[in-house]
Design a protein around this motif. Structure first.
Motif, PDB file in Angstrom:
ATOM      1  N   VAL A 132      79.744  33.131  51.984  1.00 51.17           N
ATOM      2  CA  VAL A 132      80.842  34.320  52.726  1.00 51.17           C
ATOM      3  C   VAL A 132      79.939  35.926  51.982  1.00 51.17           C
ATOM      4  CG1 VAL A 132      82.724  36.467  51.722  1.00 51.17           C
ATOM      5  CG2 VAL A 132      83.309  33.983  52.125  1.00 51.17           C
ATOM      6  N   TYR A 133      79.013  35.449  50.251  1.00 52.24           N
ATOM      7  CA  TYR A 133      78.260  36.654  50.311  1.00 52.24           C
ATOM      8  C   TYR A 133      77.250  36.819  50.488  1.00 52.24           C
ATOM      9  CZ  TYR A 133      74.822  37.754  46.399  1.00 52.24           C
ATOM     10  OH  TYR A 133      73.842  38.924  46.418  1.00 52.24           O
ATOM     11  N   LEU A 134      76.540  35.574  50.878  1.00 53.72           N
ATOM     12  CA  LEU A 134      75.065  35.149  52.462  1.00 53.72           C
ATOM     13  C   LEU A 134      75.976  36.526  53.158  1.00 53.72           C
ATOM     14  CD1 LEU A 134      73.671  32.074  51.101  1.00 53.72           C
ATOM     15  CD2 LEU A 134      72.914  34.084  50.534  1.00 53.72           C
ATOM     16  N   ALA A 135      76.753  35.542  53.601  1.00 52.21           N
ATOM     17  CA  ALA A 135      76.945  36.499  55.216  1.00 52.21           C
ATOM     18  C   ALA A 135      77.598  37.781  54.872  1.00 52.21           C
ATOM     19  CB  ALA A 135      78.403  35.992  55.902  1.00 52.21           C
ATOM     20  N   GLU A 136      77.927  38.776  53.424  1.00 49.52           N
ATOM     21  CA  GLU A 136      78.174  39.884  53.530  1.00 49.52           C
ATOM     22  C   GLU A 136      76.394  40.729  52.973  1.00 49.52           C
ATOM     23  OE1 GLU A 136      80.753  40.005  50.519  1.00 49.52           O
ATOM     24  OE2 GLU A 136      83.040  39.922  51.923  1.00 49.52           O
ATOM     25  N   GLU A 137      75.884  40.049  52.363  1.00 49.74           N
ATOM     26  CA  GLU A 137      74.910  40.974  52.049  1.00 49.74           C
ATOM     27  C   GLU A 137      72.976  40.855  52.504  1.00 49.74           C
ATOM     28  OE1 GLU A 137      74.355  42.597  48.484  1.00 49.74           O
ATOM     29  OE2 GLU A 137      76.425  42.010  49.077  1.00 49.74           O
ATOM     30  N   PHE A 138      73.666  39.430  53.797  1.00 52.94           N
ATOM     31  CA  PHE A 138      72.067  39.672  54.624  1.00 52.94           C
ATOM     32  C   PHE A 138      72.492  39.477  55.988  1.00 52.94           C
ATOM     33  CE2 PHE A 138      71.367  37.765  50.062  1.00 52.94           C
ATOM     34  CZ  PHE A 138      70.693  38.307  49.751  1.00 52.94           C
ATOM     35  N   GLU A 139      73.386  40.172  56.621  1.00 53.35           N
ATOM     36  CA  GLU A 139      73.922  39.765  57.438  1.00 53.35           C
ATOM     37  C   GLU A 139      72.458  40.516  58.507  1.00 53.35           C
ATOM     38  OE1 GLU A 139      75.854  39.146  60.195  1.00 53.35           O
ATOM     39  OE2 GLU A 139      76.595  38.597  59.538  1.00 53.35           O
ATOM     40  N   SER A 140      72.676  41.787  58.558  1.00 56.09           N
ATOM     41  CA  SER A 140      71.087  42.258  58.559  1.00 56.09           C
ATOM     42  C   SER A 140      69.938  41.861  58.377  1.00 56.09           C
ATOM     43  CB  SER A 140      71.447  44.023  58.622  1.00 56.09           C
ATOM     44  OG  SER A 140      71.080  44.118  57.216  1.00 56.09           O
ATOM     45  N   ASP A 141      69.680  40.759  57.716  1.00 51.63           N
ATOM     46  CA  ASP A 141      67.867  40.617  57.451  1.00 51.63           C
ATOM     47  C   ASP A 141      67.747  39.467  58.861  1.00 51.63           C
ATOM     48  OD1 ASP A 141      68.242  41.545  55.497  1.00 51.63           O
ATOM     49  OD2 ASP A 141      67.872  39.781  54.394  1.00 51.63           O
ATOM     50  N   PHE A 142      68.638  39.303  59.873  1.00 53.32           N
ATOM     51  CA  PHE A 142      68.749  38.049  60.741  1.00 53.32           C
ATOM     52  C   PHE A 142      67.590  38.872  61.762  1.00 53.32           C
ATOM     53  CE2 PHE A 142      71.804  35.271  59.570  1.00 53.32           C
ATOM     54  CZ  PHE A 142      70.982  33.989  59.222  1.00 53.32           C
ATOM     55  N   SER A 143      68.443  40.277  62.265  1.00 57.36           N
ATOM     56  CA  SER A 143      67.105  40.828  62.489  1.00 57.36           C
ATOM     57  C   SER A 143      65.756  41.695  62.565  1.00 57.36           C
ATOM     58  CB  SER A 143      67.688  42.512  63.423  1.00 57.36           C
ATOM     59  OG  SER A 143      67.807  43.315  62.359  1.00 57.36           O
ATOM     60  N   ALA A 144      65.287  41.065  61.235  1.00 55.02           N
ATOM     61  CA  ALA A 144      63.790  41.410  60.681  1.00 55.02           C
ATOM     62  C   ALA A 144      62.738  40.620  61.174  1.00 55.02           C
ATOM     63  CB  ALA A 144      63.961  42.139  59.425  1.00 55.02           C
ATOM     64  N   PHE A 145      64.069  39.136  60.489  1.00 55.31           N
ATOM     65  CA  PHE A 145      63.327  37.795  60.430  1.00 55.31           C
ATOM     66  C   PHE A 145      62.544  37.414  61.653  1.00 55.31           C
ATOM     67  CE2 PHE A 145      64.051  33.385  61.336  1.00 55.31           C
ATOM     68  CZ  PHE A 145      63.096  33.004  60.130  1.00 55.31           C
ATOM     69  N   ASP A 146      63.806  37.573  62.551  1.00 54.26           N
ATOM     70  CA  ASP A 146      64.011  37.685  64.053  1.00 54.26           C
ATOM     71  C   ASP A 146      62.394  38.017  64.389  1.00 54.26           C
ATOM     72  OD1 ASP A 146      65.612  35.491  64.329  1.00 54.26           O
ATOM     73  OD2 ASP A 146      66.634  37.115  65.530  1.00 54.26           O
ATOM     74  N   ALA A 147      62.697  39.691  64.621  1.00 51.05           N
ATOM     75  CA  ALA A 147      61.600  40.334  65.140  1.00 51.05           C
ATOM     76  C   ALA A 147      59.574  39.888  64.049  1.00 51.05           C
ATOM     77  CB  ALA A 147      61.605  41.281  64.984  1.00 51.05           C
ATOM     78  N   SER A 148      59.997  39.149  63.282  1.00 53.74           N
ATOM     79  CA  SER A 148      58.314  39.233  62.534  1.00 53.74           C
ATOM     80  C   SER A 148      58.202  37.626  62.838  1.00 53.74           C
ATOM     81  CB  SER A 148      58.395  39.072  60.866  1.00 53.74           C
ATOM     82  OG  SER A 148      59.906  38.675  60.295  1.00 53.74           O
ATOM     83  N   PHE A 149      59.544  36.410  62.893  1.00 51.96           N
ATOM     84  CA  PHE A 149      58.566  35.559  63.218  1.00 51.96           C
ATOM     85  C   PHE A 149      57.536  35.517  64.211  1.00 51.96           C
ATOM     86  CE2 PHE A 149      59.578  31.368  64.434  1.00 51.96           C
ATOM     87  CZ  PHE A 149      59.162  30.351  62.941  1.00 51.96           C
ATOM     88  N   ASP A 150      56.591  34.589  63.963  1.00 56.72           N
ATOM     89  CA  ASP A 150      55.646  34.109  65.102  1.00 56.72           C
ATOM     90  C   ASP A 150      55.245  32.519  64.466  1.00 56.72           C
ATOM     91  OD1 ASP A 150      53.120  33.378  66.116  1.00 56.72           O
ATOM     92  OD2 ASP A 150      52.393  34.586  65.281  1.00 56.72           O
ATOM     93  N   PRO A 151      56.371  31.217  65.457  1.00 58.78           N
ATOM     94  CA  PRO A 151      55.674  30.470  65.062  1.00 58.78           C
ATOM     95  C   PRO A 151      54.089  29.690  65.080  1.00 58.78           C
ATOM     96  CG  PRO A 151      57.222  30.450  67.191  1.00 58.78           C
ATOM     97  CD  PRO A 151      56.696  31.781  66.321  1.00 58.78           C
TER      98      PRO A 151
END
Length: 161
Positions: A132-151
């Protein structure tokens, strides 16, 4: 972001009994989305004859996974559902479980005779609170991660100094 929950029978099992338990566990695969935790998943039969398994506890599901789970119309499966499944298997097949996680060599707790011990209940509460804490605190971080991730990008572990 996740952590693996490990479970193993306390006593060794013969192959016939292990096969019956594996078959019984398959019924828990349906009826839940298993968004927050994988269903019961057993490993190959080990040399010590103890049935072992691991399920990933997903502390911060990706928004795409959340959307797919919501679209399924099924309730979200979580660590409590995993423990309930292990309790039922314990009751029906008269097998006891030792439960741990990947960051500790000590058990979180036990399921004996189909009854979950207080330590596992506390662990489930803690995992739920963390999720619950992670969902509330870091929900928006996925878009930044997805955009910057280079496998294809290589990580340089060498010291450049």
């Amino acid at each position: 972001m996740g952590v693996y929950i490990h479970y193993r029978t306390i006593d060794p099992l013969d192959a016939t009994r292990a096969a019956a338990i594996r078959a019984a566990a398959r019924k828990f695969d349906s009826g839940l989305s298993w968004l927050y935790c994988d269903s019961v998943c057993f490993d190959d039969y080990p040399s010590d004859n103890r049935l072992t398994g691991s399920s990933e506890l997903n502390l911060q599901p990706h928004p795409d996974d959340r959307a797919a789970a919501a679209a399924s119309g099924l309730p979200d499966g979580n660590v409590r559902n995993l423990f309930e499944a292990l309790c039922e298997i314990s009751r029906v097949h008269q097998v006891d479980w030792e439960v741990s996680h990947e960051f500790s060599s000590e058990p979180l707790g036990f399921i004996r005779g189909g009854v979950i011990d207080d330590d596992l209940i506390l662990a489930a509460d803690g995992f739920e609170e963390a999720s619950v804490y992670l969902a509330e605190e870091f929900e928006s971080d996925f878009s930044a991660f997805d955009a910057s991730f280079d496998p294809d990008k290589q990580i340089d572990d060498e010291d450049d100094s």
